[in-house]
Design a protein around this motif. Structure first.
Motif: not given
Length: 267
Positions: A40-63
């Motif tokens: 909400a507080g970040g500017s983005t090119y043409g409001n096209l929102n060309a980004f994503s967040f991948v959240v990792t909590r799984d222990a094996e994935q973190k390993k």
């Protein structure tokens, strides 16, 4: 979750990278709220929102991520967030409306990288304001291909940076920066002369050198290799070697083509 306590200036001045964490878990709702506010507080090119967040909590994935980054904090922290330059979602939306696809090229990648970095820094501020510790992982750029495969990132979606997040179990001193005048150029770029360069880096050369030499194993390696100062250390074969920079650069160019960020490009 608690209110946002520090004023922005206080928050910025107190920033430091946290590499040691308690066992306390970061609540998912807190993380999602911080991400929502970052967007909400970040500017983005043409409001096209060309980004994503991948959240990792799984222990094996973190390993597995720890293996790529070769940093123990990947498994010591509560959660890892990989921020991606991502045109896939937008391009699929365009396709669904039979619109032109104008973003599968190098400029599109560059735009998405800027968007992703803006969101990453906003997220860091939001997390720190809630008492969390965060560390950026620059190694993301060195292992983009491995991360992309592990996280199953689609076409025109690539990792840009990684945040290791948790409740701090350390309170390290704040790292120094160059004097403010080193960064500010009024109207046009001012090329500093040798004397100005020496003045800008004088304090850093002392504090940075002392910090590295205060680590016994690293000091032994520095002395064994005949390194005499901070500048030599930064470009040594065991800090930021030229051959690695050249290799990783070539790897990124190759990956951009594999991920279809090459429309209009020539070999």
């Amino acid at each position: 979750m608690g209110p946002l306590q520090p004023a922005l200036s206080e928050l910025l001045l107190s920033h430091r990278s946290i590499r040691k964490y308690t066992d306390r878990e970061v609540p998912q709702d807190l993380l999602e709220r911080a991400i929502e506010e970052a967007v909400a507080g970040g500017s983005t090119y043409g409001n096209l929102n060309a980004f994503s967040f991948v959240v990792t909590r799984d222990a094996e994935q973190k390993k597995k991520l720890r293996g790529f980054h070769n940093q123990s904090m990947l498994t010591d922290c509560s959660v890892v967030v990989t921020i991606c330059a991502d045109w896939f979602r937008t391009r699929e939306w365009l396709k669904s409306h039979s619109a032109k696809d104008n973003f599968d090229n190098f400029l599109g990648y560059h735009v998405a990288v800027v968007d992703a970095v803006i969101m990453a820094q906003n997220l860091v501020l939001g997390l720190e304001s809630r008492g969390l510790g965060v560390c950026y992982l620059g190694t993301t750029l060195e292992v983009m291909k491995q991360i992309s495969d592990l996280l199953e990132l689609p076409e025109t979606c690539l990792p840009v940076t990684t945040l290791v997040i948790g409740y701090p179990a350390e309170n390290p001193p704040k790292r120094d920066r160059l004097p403010t005048k080193a960064y500010i150029h009024n109207e046009v770029y001012h090329k500093p002369d040798p004397q100005e360069i020496a003045e800008m880096y004088a304090s850093r050369e002392v504090s940075g050198w002392n910090r590295y030499m205060g680590q016994p194993e690293l000091r032994a390696k520095i002395e064994k290799n005949g390194i005499k100062g901070l500048a030599e250390y930064y470009t040594s074969d065991f800090k930021y070697p030229e051959q690695d920079f050249l290799k990783f650069g070539k790897d990124i160019w190759k990956l951009l083509r594999e991920k279809s960020f090459n429309a209009g490009a020539s070999d």
